[in-house]
Design a protein around this motif. Structure first.
Motif, PDB file in Angstrom:
ATOM      1  N   ARG A   1       0.939  -1.309  -0.196  1.00 22.32           N
ATOM      2  CA  ARG A   1       0.170   0.041   0.027  1.00 22.32           C
ATOM      3  C   ARG A   1       1.066   1.167  -0.067  1.00 22.32           C
ATOM      4  O   ARG A   1       0.814   2.147  -0.778  1.00 22.32           O
ATOM      5  CB  ARG A   1      -1.084  -0.055   1.240  1.00 22.32           C
TER       6      ARG A   1
ATOM      7  N   GLU B   1      -6.857  15.737   1.984  1.00 18.52           N
ATOM      8  CA  GLU B   1      -5.809  15.383   3.203  1.00 18.52           C
ATOM      9  C   GLU B   1      -4.514  16.366   2.650  1.00 18.52           C
ATOM     10  O   GLU B   1      -3.720  16.712   3.923  1.00 18.52           O
ATOM     11  CB  GLU B   1      -5.641  14.220   3.820  1.00 18.52           C
ATOM     12  N   HIS B   2      -4.155  16.738   1.624  1.00 16.74           N
ATOM     13  CA  HIS B   2      -2.721  17.076   1.064  1.00 16.74           C
ATOM     14  C   HIS B   2      -2.981  18.629   1.322  1.00 16.74           C
ATOM     15  O   HIS B   2      -1.672  19.023   1.511  1.00 16.74           O
ATOM     16  CB  HIS B   2      -2.443  16.708  -0.338  1.00 16.74           C
TER      17      HIS B   2
HETATM   18 ZN    ZN Z   1      -3.686   9.515   1.040  1.00 11.64          ZN
END
Ligand code: ZN
Ligand code: FAD
Ligand code: 2HG
Length: 474
Positions: free
Chosen positions: A336, A432-433
Protein backbone atom coordinates in the motif's frame (compact mmCIF):
# COMPACT_ATOMS: atom_id res chain seq x y z
CA UNK A 1 15.50 51.90 0.35
CA UNK A 2 17.09 48.85 -1.30
CA UNK A 3 17.21 45.58 0.58
CA UNK A 4 20.70 44.63 1.79
CA UNK A 5 20.74 40.83 1.81
CA UNK A 6 24.34 40.65 3.12
CA UNK A 7 23.47 42.65 6.20
CA UNK A 8 20.19 40.69 6.63
CA UNK A 9 22.07 37.38 6.63
CA UNK A 10 24.54 38.84 9.15
CA UNK A 11 21.65 39.77 11.45
CA UNK A 12 20.14 36.29 11.12
CA UNK A 13 23.54 34.72 11.91
CA UNK A 14 23.85 36.88 15.00
CA UNK A 15 20.45 35.62 16.21
CA UNK A 16 20.83 31.84 15.74
CA UNK A 17 24.52 31.25 15.01
CA UNK A 18 26.32 31.19 11.64
CA UNK A 19 26.12 27.39 11.30
CA UNK A 20 22.33 27.57 11.19
CA UNK A 21 21.94 30.16 8.43
CA UNK A 22 22.44 28.55 5.02
CA UNK A 23 22.48 30.47 1.77
CA UNK A 24 23.42 30.01 -1.85
CA UNK A 25 25.33 33.28 -1.58
CA UNK A 26 27.38 31.71 1.22
CA UNK A 27 28.15 28.67 -0.96
CA UNK A 28 25.73 26.29 0.82
CA UNK A 29 23.75 23.59 -0.97
CA UNK A 30 20.14 24.46 -0.14
CA UNK A 31 18.56 22.37 -2.88
CA UNK A 32 16.85 19.98 -0.42
CA UNK A 33 14.89 22.96 0.89
CA UNK A 34 13.94 24.75 -2.32
CA UNK A 35 12.45 21.88 -4.32
CA UNK A 36 9.33 19.96 -3.29
CA UNK A 37 9.18 16.17 -2.81
CA UNK A 38 7.72 15.54 -6.27
CA UNK A 39 10.14 17.88 -8.03
CA UNK A 40 7.18 19.82 -9.36
CA UNK A 41 8.00 23.16 -7.69
CA UNK A 42 11.49 24.63 -7.77
CA UNK A 43 12.03 27.85 -5.81
CA UNK A 44 15.00 29.92 -4.64
CA UNK A 45 15.66 30.99 -1.08
CA UNK A 46 17.24 34.12 0.36
CA UNK A 47 18.32 31.81 3.18
CA UNK A 48 17.46 28.61 4.99
CA UNK A 49 17.15 29.41 8.69
CA UNK A 50 17.40 26.62 11.25
CA UNK A 51 16.40 27.95 14.69
CA UNK A 52 17.01 25.75 17.74
CA UNK A 53 14.37 27.09 20.14
CA UNK A 54 11.05 28.90 20.26
CA UNK A 55 12.90 32.04 21.38
CA UNK A 56 15.09 31.85 18.27
CA UNK A 57 11.98 31.43 16.08
CA UNK A 58 10.56 34.57 17.72
CA UNK A 59 13.77 36.50 17.08
CA UNK A 60 13.81 35.47 13.41
CA UNK A 61 10.13 36.30 12.92
CA UNK A 62 10.73 39.75 14.45
CA UNK A 63 13.69 40.29 12.11
CA UNK A 64 11.54 39.24 9.15
CA UNK A 65 8.71 41.55 10.22
CA UNK A 66 11.10 44.53 10.65
CA UNK A 67 12.67 43.99 7.25
CA UNK A 68 9.59 42.84 5.30
CA UNK A 69 11.07 39.42 4.46
CA UNK A 70 8.56 36.62 3.85
CA UNK A 71 9.04 33.31 5.70
CA UNK A 72 8.22 29.83 4.43
CA UNK A 73 7.88 27.40 7.35
CA UNK A 74 9.23 23.98 6.44
CA UNK A 75 9.08 20.61 8.18
CA UNK A 76 10.12 17.41 6.42
CA UNK A 77 9.33 18.90 2.99
CA UNK A 78 7.22 15.86 2.09
CA UNK A 79 4.10 17.90 1.26
CA UNK A 80 2.47 17.20 -2.09
CA UNK A 81 1.13 20.69 -2.92
CA UNK A 82 4.26 22.84 -3.14
CA UNK A 83 3.41 24.62 0.12
CA UNK A 84 6.77 24.16 1.86
CA UNK A 85 9.12 25.65 -0.73
CA UNK A 86 9.81 29.29 -1.56
CA UNK A 87 8.74 31.05 -4.73
CA UNK A 88 11.24 31.56 -7.55
CA UNK A 89 12.19 35.18 -6.84
CA UNK A 90 14.81 34.32 -4.18
CA UNK A 91 13.35 36.86 -1.73
CA UNK A 92 11.71 34.45 0.74
CA UNK A 93 13.53 32.75 3.60
CA UNK A 94 12.81 29.13 4.50
CA UNK A 95 12.28 28.62 8.24
CA UNK A 96 13.29 25.01 8.76
CA UNK A 97 11.98 23.62 12.06
CA UNK A 98 14.02 20.39 12.17
CA UNK A 99 16.20 21.43 15.14
CA UNK A 100 13.17 21.88 17.37
CA UNK A 101 12.79 18.15 17.68
CA UNK A 102 12.37 17.26 21.35
CA UNK A 103 9.52 15.29 22.83
CA UNK A 104 9.13 17.64 25.80
CA UNK A 105 6.89 15.39 27.87
CA UNK A 106 4.87 12.21 27.74
CA UNK A 107 2.08 12.35 30.33
CA UNK A 108 0.96 8.73 30.38
CA UNK A 109 -1.85 9.34 32.91
CA UNK A 110 -3.30 12.18 30.83
CA UNK A 111 -2.64 10.23 27.63
CA UNK A 112 -0.85 13.19 26.04
CA UNK A 113 2.54 14.08 24.58
CA UNK A 114 3.97 17.56 24.28
CA UNK A 115 6.30 17.64 21.36
CA UNK A 116 8.25 20.23 19.37
CA UNK A 117 7.25 20.98 15.79
CA UNK A 118 10.39 19.54 14.19
CA UNK A 119 10.02 16.09 15.77
CA UNK A 120 9.80 13.42 13.06
CA UNK A 121 6.41 11.67 13.19
CA UNK A 122 8.01 8.22 13.52
CA UNK A 123 10.09 9.40 16.50
CA UNK A 124 6.92 10.44 18.32
CA UNK A 125 5.25 7.12 17.44
CA UNK A 126 8.30 5.27 18.87
CA UNK A 127 8.51 7.33 22.04
CA UNK A 128 4.78 6.89 22.66
CA UNK A 129 5.17 3.12 22.16
CA UNK A 130 8.06 3.03 24.63
CA UNK A 131 5.66 4.55 27.18
CA UNK A 132 3.01 1.90 26.39
CA UNK A 133 0.94 4.34 24.36
CA UNK A 134 -0.08 4.85 20.73
CA UNK A 135 0.24 8.01 18.68
CA UNK A 136 -2.01 6.93 15.83
CA UNK A 137 -1.20 9.28 12.94
CA UNK A 138 0.36 7.04 10.30
CA UNK A 139 1.33 7.80 6.70
CA UNK A 140 3.83 6.76 4.06
CA UNK A 141 6.16 9.71 4.76
CA UNK A 142 6.24 9.13 8.53
CA UNK A 143 10.02 8.54 8.56
CA UNK A 144 10.68 12.13 7.43
CA UNK A 145 7.60 14.33 7.88
CA UNK A 146 7.43 16.41 11.05
CA UNK A 147 4.69 17.04 13.60
CA UNK A 148 4.57 20.76 12.73
CA UNK A 149 4.05 19.88 9.05
CA UNK A 150 1.43 17.28 9.99
CA UNK A 151 -0.48 19.90 11.96
CA UNK A 152 -0.07 22.64 9.36
CA UNK A 153 -1.50 20.29 6.70
CA UNK A 154 -4.05 18.62 8.99
CA UNK A 155 -2.61 15.32 7.76
CA UNK A 156 -4.78 12.23 7.38
CA UNK A 157 -3.19 8.88 6.58
CA UNK A 158 -4.32 5.33 7.13
CA UNK A 159 -5.87 5.30 10.62
CA UNK A 160 -8.31 8.21 10.32
CA UNK A 161 -11.18 5.72 10.30
CA UNK A 162 -10.59 4.98 13.99
CA UNK A 163 -8.63 7.97 15.37
CA UNK A 164 -9.47 10.95 13.14
CA UNK A 165 -7.08 13.22 11.27
CA UNK A 166 -4.48 15.50 12.85
CA UNK A 167 -7.02 18.13 13.85
CA UNK A 168 -8.73 15.58 16.06
CA UNK A 169 -5.43 14.61 17.67
CA UNK A 170 -4.25 18.10 18.68
CA UNK A 171 -5.20 19.37 22.14
CA UNK A 172 -2.85 22.32 22.42
CA UNK A 173 -0.42 24.42 20.37
CA UNK A 174 2.46 26.83 20.81
CA UNK A 175 2.58 29.28 17.92
CA UNK A 176 4.83 32.20 17.06
CA UNK A 177 2.61 34.86 15.53
CA UNK A 178 3.69 36.99 12.55
CA UNK A 179 4.71 39.85 14.90
CA UNK A 180 6.97 37.52 16.91
CA UNK A 181 4.70 37.10 19.93
CA UNK A 182 4.42 33.55 21.28
CA UNK A 183 0.84 32.34 21.69
CA UNK A 184 0.94 29.65 24.37
CA UNK A 185 -2.07 27.39 23.88
CA UNK A 186 -0.27 24.27 25.14
CA UNK A 187 -3.04 22.74 27.20
CA UNK A 188 -3.66 19.01 27.40
CA UNK A 189 -7.41 19.38 27.99
CA UNK A 190 -10.17 17.36 26.39
CA UNK A 191 -12.75 19.89 27.51
CA UNK A 192 -12.16 23.65 27.32
CA UNK A 193 -14.89 26.04 26.23
CA UNK A 194 -13.23 29.34 27.08
CA UNK A 195 -14.12 31.36 24.01
CA UNK A 196 -12.81 30.89 20.49
CA UNK A 197 -10.75 27.74 19.99
CA UNK A 198 -7.74 29.61 18.59
CA UNK A 199 -5.56 26.57 17.92
CA UNK A 200 -7.97 25.45 15.19
CA UNK A 201 -6.95 28.45 13.08
CA UNK A 202 -3.40 27.19 12.70
CA UNK A 203 -4.28 23.54 12.03
CA UNK A 204 -4.44 23.07 8.27
CA UNK A 205 -3.37 26.70 7.62
CA UNK A 206 -0.20 25.56 5.81
CA UNK A 207 2.00 28.05 7.62
CA UNK A 208 0.07 31.10 6.39
CA UNK A 209 -0.95 32.39 9.84
CA UNK A 210 2.04 31.67 12.09
CA UNK A 211 4.82 29.26 12.99
CA UNK A 212 3.86 26.23 15.06
CA UNK A 213 6.69 25.51 17.48
CA UNK A 214 5.14 22.81 19.70
CA UNK A 215 1.95 20.84 20.28
CA UNK A 216 0.22 18.75 22.89
CA UNK A 217 -1.33 15.73 21.20
CA UNK A 218 -3.58 12.88 22.25
CA UNK A 219 -2.18 9.42 22.95
CA UNK A 220 -4.16 6.19 23.17
CA UNK A 221 -3.73 2.81 24.82
CA UNK A 222 -1.22 0.81 22.78
CA UNK A 223 -3.14 -1.93 20.99
CA UNK A 224 -1.58 -5.26 21.90
CA UNK A 225 -3.17 -7.06 18.97
CA UNK A 226 -3.34 -6.33 15.26
CA UNK A 227 -5.03 -8.27 12.45
CA UNK A 228 -4.68 -7.43 8.77
CA UNK A 229 -6.51 -8.82 5.74
CA UNK A 230 -6.49 -8.24 2.00
CA UNK A 231 -9.67 -8.78 0.00
CA UNK A 232 -10.52 -8.84 -3.69
CA UNK A 233 -13.77 -7.16 -4.73
CA UNK A 234 -15.45 -6.85 -8.09
CA UNK A 235 -16.54 -3.21 -7.72
CA UNK A 236 -16.26 -0.19 -5.47
CA UNK A 237 -19.94 -0.60 -4.64
CA UNK A 238 -19.07 -4.02 -3.24
CA UNK A 239 -16.18 -2.50 -1.26
CA UNK A 240 -18.58 0.05 0.22
CA UNK A 241 -20.90 -2.78 1.29
CA UNK A 242 -17.91 -4.54 2.86
CA UNK A 243 -17.05 -1.36 4.77
CA UNK A 244 -20.56 -1.11 6.20
CA UNK A 245 -20.62 -4.78 7.16
CA UNK A 246 -17.22 -4.64 8.87
CA UNK A 247 -18.21 -1.55 10.84
CA UNK A 248 -21.01 -3.64 12.29
CA UNK A 249 -18.81 -6.67 13.00
CA UNK A 250 -15.75 -4.88 14.37
CA UNK A 251 -16.98 -1.62 15.90
CA UNK A 252 -14.17 0.31 17.61
CA UNK A 253 -11.62 -2.35 16.65
CA UNK A 254 -11.82 -1.37 12.98
CA UNK A 255 -8.77 0.87 12.27
CA UNK A 256 -8.12 0.96 8.51
CA UNK A 257 -9.94 0.35 5.24
CA UNK A 258 -7.86 1.18 2.18
CA UNK A 259 -9.02 0.74 -1.41
CA UNK A 260 -6.42 -0.20 -4.05
CA UNK A 261 -7.21 -0.65 -7.74
CA UNK A 262 -5.87 -3.58 -9.78
CA UNK A 263 -3.63 -1.23 -11.84
CA UNK A 264 -2.19 0.25 -8.63
CA UNK A 265 -1.23 -3.22 -7.36
CA UNK A 266 0.30 -4.04 -10.77
CA UNK A 267 2.34 -0.83 -10.75
CA UNK A 268 3.79 -1.57 -7.31
CA UNK A 269 4.69 -5.11 -8.37
CA UNK A 270 6.34 -3.74 -11.53
CA UNK A 271 8.60 -1.29 -9.66
CA UNK A 272 9.03 -3.37 -6.50
CA UNK A 273 9.25 -6.89 -7.97
CA UNK A 274 9.81 -8.47 -4.56
CA UNK A 275 6.14 -7.65 -3.74
CA UNK A 276 4.21 -10.92 -3.62
CA UNK A 277 0.79 -11.27 -5.29
CA UNK A 278 -1.58 -10.62 -2.38
CA UNK A 279 -4.24 -13.07 -3.65
CA UNK A 280 -4.13 -15.98 -6.08
CA UNK A 281 -6.62 -14.41 -8.49
CA UNK A 282 -6.81 -10.95 -10.07
CA UNK A 283 -9.55 -8.50 -9.09
CA UNK A 284 -10.37 -5.02 -10.37
CA UNK A 285 -10.27 -3.65 -6.83
CA UNK A 286 -8.71 -4.70 -3.55
CA UNK A 287 -9.18 -3.67 0.05
CA UNK A 288 -6.49 -3.65 2.72
CA UNK A 289 -8.07 -3.64 6.16
CA UNK A 290 -6.90 -3.71 9.73
CA UNK A 291 -8.36 -4.27 13.16
CA UNK A 292 -6.62 -3.63 16.48
CA UNK A 293 -7.42 -4.01 20.16
CA UNK A 294 -5.89 -4.66 23.54
CA UNK A 295 -6.33 -8.45 23.49
CA UNK A 296 -4.31 -11.20 21.82
CA UNK A 297 -3.43 -11.49 18.12
CA UNK A 298 -5.01 -14.95 17.89
CA UNK A 299 -8.39 -13.89 19.29
CA UNK A 300 -8.51 -10.76 17.14
CA UNK A 301 -7.48 -12.64 14.01
CA UNK A 302 -10.24 -15.15 14.68
CA UNK A 303 -12.79 -12.34 15.11
CA UNK A 304 -11.69 -10.74 11.82
CA UNK A 305 -11.80 -14.10 10.06
CA UNK A 306 -15.32 -14.82 11.33
CA UNK A 307 -16.44 -11.36 10.19
CA UNK A 308 -14.85 -11.82 6.75
CA UNK A 309 -16.41 -15.25 6.27
CA UNK A 310 -19.82 -13.73 7.02
CA UNK A 311 -19.05 -10.98 4.50
CA UNK A 312 -18.07 -13.57 1.88
CA UNK A 313 -21.36 -15.38 2.41
CA UNK A 314 -23.27 -12.12 2.16
CA UNK A 315 -21.58 -11.24 -1.16
CA UNK A 316 -19.57 -8.31 0.24
CA UNK A 317 -16.26 -9.65 -1.12
CA UNK A 318 -14.93 -12.19 -3.65
CA UNK A 319 -11.75 -13.52 -2.07
CA UNK A 320 -9.71 -12.74 1.02
CA UNK A 321 -6.39 -13.57 2.69
CA UNK A 322 -5.68 -12.96 6.35
CA UNK A 323 -2.10 -12.10 7.33
CA UNK A 324 -0.91 -14.96 9.55
CA UNK A 325 1.72 -12.91 11.39
CA UNK A 326 3.23 -9.46 11.76
CA UNK A 327 5.66 -9.95 8.84
CA UNK A 328 2.84 -10.83 6.45
CA UNK A 329 0.84 -7.85 7.69
CA UNK A 330 3.83 -5.59 7.13
CA UNK A 331 4.26 -6.91 3.57
CA UNK A 332 0.66 -5.96 2.77
CA UNK A 333 1.10 -2.50 4.26
CA UNK A 334 4.36 -2.03 2.31
CA UNK A 335 2.47 -2.75 -0.91
CA UNK A 336 0.00 0.00 0.00
CA UNK A 337 2.65 2.50 1.02
CA UNK A 338 4.73 1.95 -2.12
CA UNK A 339 2.02 3.15 -4.50
CA UNK A 340 3.16 6.80 -4.39
CA UNK A 341 6.78 5.75 -4.99
CA UNK A 342 5.83 3.39 -7.83
CA UNK A 343 3.85 6.13 -9.54
CA UNK A 344 6.74 8.56 -9.09
CA UNK A 345 9.14 6.02 -10.65
CA UNK A 346 6.71 5.38 -13.48
CA UNK A 347 6.85 9.00 -14.64
CA UNK A 348 4.44 11.85 -14.78
CA UNK A 349 1.07 11.78 -13.04
CA UNK A 350 -1.61 14.27 -12.15
CA UNK A 351 -2.58 13.81 -8.53
CA UNK A 352 -6.02 14.12 -7.02
CA UNK A 353 -6.96 13.97 -3.37
CA UNK A 354 -10.72 14.11 -3.32
CA UNK A 355 -13.35 13.34 -0.73
CA UNK A 356 -17.01 12.55 -1.21
CA UNK A 357 -19.83 11.16 0.85
CA UNK A 358 -19.02 7.43 0.88
CA UNK A 359 -22.44 6.72 -0.60
CA UNK A 360 -21.46 8.65 -3.76
CA UNK A 361 -17.95 7.34 -4.35
CA UNK A 362 -18.76 4.28 -6.47
CA UNK A 363 -20.88 6.32 -8.88
CA UNK A 364 -18.22 9.04 -9.10
CA UNK A 365 -15.41 6.59 -9.90
CA UNK A 366 -17.48 4.77 -12.52
CA UNK A 367 -18.37 8.09 -14.16
CA UNK A 368 -14.73 9.20 -14.23
CA UNK A 369 -13.40 5.86 -15.50
CA UNK A 370 -15.86 6.16 -18.38
CA UNK A 371 -15.23 9.84 -19.18
CA UNK A 372 -11.44 10.07 -18.77
CA UNK A 373 -10.43 7.83 -21.70
CA UNK A 374 -12.87 9.72 -23.94
CA UNK A 375 -11.34 13.07 -23.02
CA UNK A 376 -7.69 11.94 -22.66
CA UNK A 377 -6.89 8.94 -24.82
CA UNK A 378 -4.51 6.48 -23.14
CA UNK A 379 -4.55 8.23 -19.74
CA UNK A 380 -3.97 5.65 -16.98
CA UNK A 381 -5.99 6.15 -13.80
CA UNK A 382 -4.25 4.81 -10.70
CA UNK A 383 -6.98 4.95 -8.09
CA UNK A 384 -6.52 4.15 -4.41
CA UNK A 385 -6.94 5.67 -1.01
CA UNK A 386 -8.74 5.88 2.24
CA UNK A 387 -12.19 4.61 1.26
CA UNK A 388 -13.15 4.27 4.92
CA UNK A 389 -12.86 8.09 5.15
CA UNK A 390 -14.48 8.81 1.78
CA UNK A 391 -11.08 9.98 0.47
CA UNK A 392 -9.56 8.74 -2.79
CA UNK A 393 -6.38 9.52 -4.70
CA UNK A 394 -7.66 9.43 -8.25
CA UNK A 395 -4.22 9.90 -9.82
CA UNK A 396 -3.91 9.92 -13.57
CA UNK A 397 -0.64 8.73 -15.11
CA UNK A 398 0.50 9.95 -18.51
CA UNK A 399 -0.58 7.97 -21.57
CA UNK A 400 2.28 5.76 -22.88
CA UNK A 401 4.70 7.81 -24.96
CA UNK A 402 3.48 11.20 -23.73
CA UNK A 403 6.36 13.28 -22.35
CA UNK A 404 6.10 14.38 -18.69
CA UNK A 405 5.95 18.08 -19.54
CA UNK A 406 3.25 17.55 -22.15
CA UNK A 407 1.18 15.56 -19.63
CA UNK A 408 1.61 18.16 -16.89
CA UNK A 409 0.28 20.78 -19.33
CA UNK A 410 -3.00 18.83 -19.29
CA UNK A 411 -3.34 19.33 -15.52
CA UNK A 412 -5.96 22.06 -15.70
CA UNK A 413 -8.15 20.15 -18.15
CA UNK A 414 -7.89 16.85 -16.23
CA UNK A 415 -8.56 18.62 -12.95
CA UNK A 416 -11.56 20.37 -14.38
CA UNK A 417 -13.13 17.09 -15.46
CA UNK A 418 -12.59 15.47 -12.07
CA UNK A 419 -13.09 18.38 -9.75
CA UNK A 420 -16.24 19.70 -11.40
CA UNK A 421 -17.76 16.26 -10.84
CA UNK A 422 -16.52 16.15 -7.23
CA UNK A 423 -17.90 19.57 -6.41
CA UNK A 424 -21.22 18.79 -8.12
CA UNK A 425 -21.52 15.89 -5.65
CA UNK A 426 -20.67 18.24 -2.75
CA UNK A 427 -17.23 16.74 -2.31
CA UNK A 428 -13.84 18.37 -1.67
CA UNK A 429 -10.89 18.83 -4.05
CA UNK A 430 -8.41 18.45 -1.19
CA UNK A 431 -9.17 15.92 1.50
CA UNK A 432 -5.78 15.65 3.20
CA UNK A 433 -2.84 17.13 1.27
CA UNK A 434 -3.86 20.79 1.38
CA UNK A 435 -3.82 23.62 -1.15
CA UNK A 436 -0.31 25.11 -1.26
CA UNK A 437 0.59 26.49 -4.70
CA UNK A 438 -0.85 23.48 -6.50
CA UNK A 439 -4.54 24.11 -5.88
CA UNK A 440 -4.62 27.77 -4.87
CA UNK A 441 -6.25 29.06 -8.04
CA UNK A 442 -8.58 26.09 -8.25
CA UNK A 443 -9.74 26.51 -4.66
CA UNK A 444 -10.75 30.05 -5.53
CA UNK A 445 -12.96 28.66 -8.31
CA UNK A 446 -14.84 26.29 -6.07
CA UNK A 447 -15.22 28.13 -2.73
CA UNK A 448 -18.00 30.63 -2.33
CA UNK A 449 -17.18 34.35 -2.29
CA UNK A 450 -18.29 34.43 1.34
CA UNK A 451 -15.90 31.61 2.35
CA UNK A 452 -12.98 33.26 0.58
CA UNK A 453 -13.77 36.65 2.11
CA UNK A 454 -13.76 35.22 5.65
CA UNK A 455 -10.47 33.43 4.96
CA UNK A 456 -8.92 36.68 3.70
CA UNK A 457 -10.17 38.60 6.74
CA UNK A 458 -8.59 36.06 9.08
CA UNK A 459 -5.32 36.26 7.12
CA UNK A 460 -5.37 40.06 7.22
CA UNK A 461 -6.09 40.13 10.96
CA UNK A 462 -3.23 37.80 11.88
CA UNK A 463 -0.69 38.58 9.18
CA UNK A 464 -1.31 42.17 8.03
CA UNK A 465 2.11 42.39 6.35
CA UNK A 466 1.46 39.18 4.41
CA UNK A 467 4.81 37.64 5.36
CA UNK A 468 3.69 34.13 6.36
CA UNK A 469 4.11 31.79 3.40
CA UNK A 470 2.70 34.21 0.80
CA UNK A 471 1.50 32.73 -2.47
CA UNK A 472 0.15 29.63 -0.74
CA UNK A 473 -3.51 28.79 -0.04
CA UNK A 474 -4.87 32.31 -0.76
ZN1 ZN B 1 -3.68 9.62 1.27
P1 FAD C 1 6.20 20.16 4.85
O1 FAD C 1 6.04 19.50 3.55
O2 FAD C 1 7.55 20.62 5.21
O3 FAD C 1 5.19 21.40 4.95
C1 FAD C 1 3.84 21.26 4.64
C2 FAD C 1 3.11 22.57 4.98
O4 FAD C 1 3.18 22.81 6.37
C3 FAD C 1 3.71 23.81 4.34
O5 FAD C 1 2.70 24.72 4.10
C4 FAD C 1 4.61 24.36 5.41
O6 FAD C 1 4.83 25.76 5.26
C5 FAD C 1 3.81 24.06 6.64
N1 FAD C 1 4.60 23.87 7.86
C6 FAD C 1 5.53 22.92 8.10
N2 FAD C 1 5.98 23.02 9.36
C7 FAD C 1 5.32 24.06 9.92
C8 FAD C 1 5.35 24.67 11.19
N3 FAD C 1 6.15 24.23 12.16
N4 FAD C 1 4.55 25.72 11.42
C9 FAD C 1 3.72 26.21 10.45
N5 FAD C 1 3.66 25.66 9.24
C10 FAD C 1 4.44 24.60 8.97
N6 FAD C 1 -0.40 13.21 3.63
C11 FAD C 1 -1.53 12.76 4.21
O7 FAD C 1 -2.29 13.57 4.76
N7 FAD C 1 -1.84 11.44 4.21
C12 FAD C 1 -1.04 10.50 3.67
O8 FAD C 1 -1.36 9.32 3.68
C13 FAD C 1 0.18 10.94 3.07
N8 FAD C 1 1.05 10.05 2.54
C14 FAD C 1 2.20 10.50 1.95
C15 FAD C 1 3.08 9.56 1.40
C16 FAD C 1 4.24 9.98 0.80
C17 FAD C 1 5.19 8.97 0.22
C18 FAD C 1 4.54 11.38 0.73
C19 FAD C 1 5.80 11.88 0.09
C20 FAD C 1 3.68 12.30 1.27
C21 FAD C 1 2.49 11.88 1.89
N9 FAD C 1 1.61 12.79 2.46
C22 FAD C 1 0.46 12.34 3.06
C23 FAD C 1 1.87 14.25 2.39
C24 FAD C 1 2.80 14.79 3.51
O9 FAD C 1 3.61 13.81 4.03
C25 FAD C 1 1.96 15.41 4.61
O10 FAD C 1 1.30 16.55 4.10
C26 FAD C 1 2.75 15.83 5.85
O11 FAD C 1 1.86 16.20 6.87
C27 FAD C 1 3.71 17.00 5.60
O12 FAD C 1 4.62 17.11 6.67
P2 FAD C 1 6.04 17.80 6.47
O13 FAD C 1 6.71 17.90 7.80
O14 FAD C 1 6.82 17.13 5.42
O15 FAD C 1 5.60 19.25 6.01
C1 2HG D 1 -1.40 8.16 0.29
O1 2HG D 1 -2.55 7.98 0.69
C2 2HG D 1 -0.87 9.57 0.25
O2 2HG D 1 -0.64 7.24 0.00
C3 2HG D 1 -0.19 9.94 -1.05
O3 2HG D 1 -1.84 10.48 0.61
C4 2HG D 1 -1.11 9.96 -2.22
O4 2HG D 1 0.73 10.05 -3.71
C5 2HG D 1 -0.44 10.29 -3.55
O5 2HG D 1 -1.14 10.79 -4.42
Amino acid sequence: MTFDSVSWLEQARALIGPAHVLSEAGGDDVSAHTRDWRGKFQGRALAVLRPGSTAEVQALVRLAARSGVALVPQGGNTGLCGASVPTADGLQAVLQLGRLNRVREIDAENNTATVEAGCILQTLQEQAAAAGRLFPLSLGAEGSCQIGGNIATNAGGVQVLRYGNMRELVLGLEVVLPDGECLDLLRGLRKDNTGYDLKQLFIGAEGTLGIITAATVKLFAAPGAQAVAFAGVSSIAQAVRLLGALRGHLGERFTAFELISGPAVALVRQYFPETPAPLSGDWPWYVLMEAADGGSDEVLREALQTALMACLEDGCLEDVALAGNLAQAQTLWTLRENITHAQQLDGSNIKHDVSLPISRIAGFVEQMLAQLPQAFAGARPIVYGHLGDGNLHFNVSAPPGVAPDAWQRQTEAVNQLLHDAVVALRGSISAEHGIGQLKRDEMALYKTAAELAVMRRIKQALDPQGLMNPGKVL
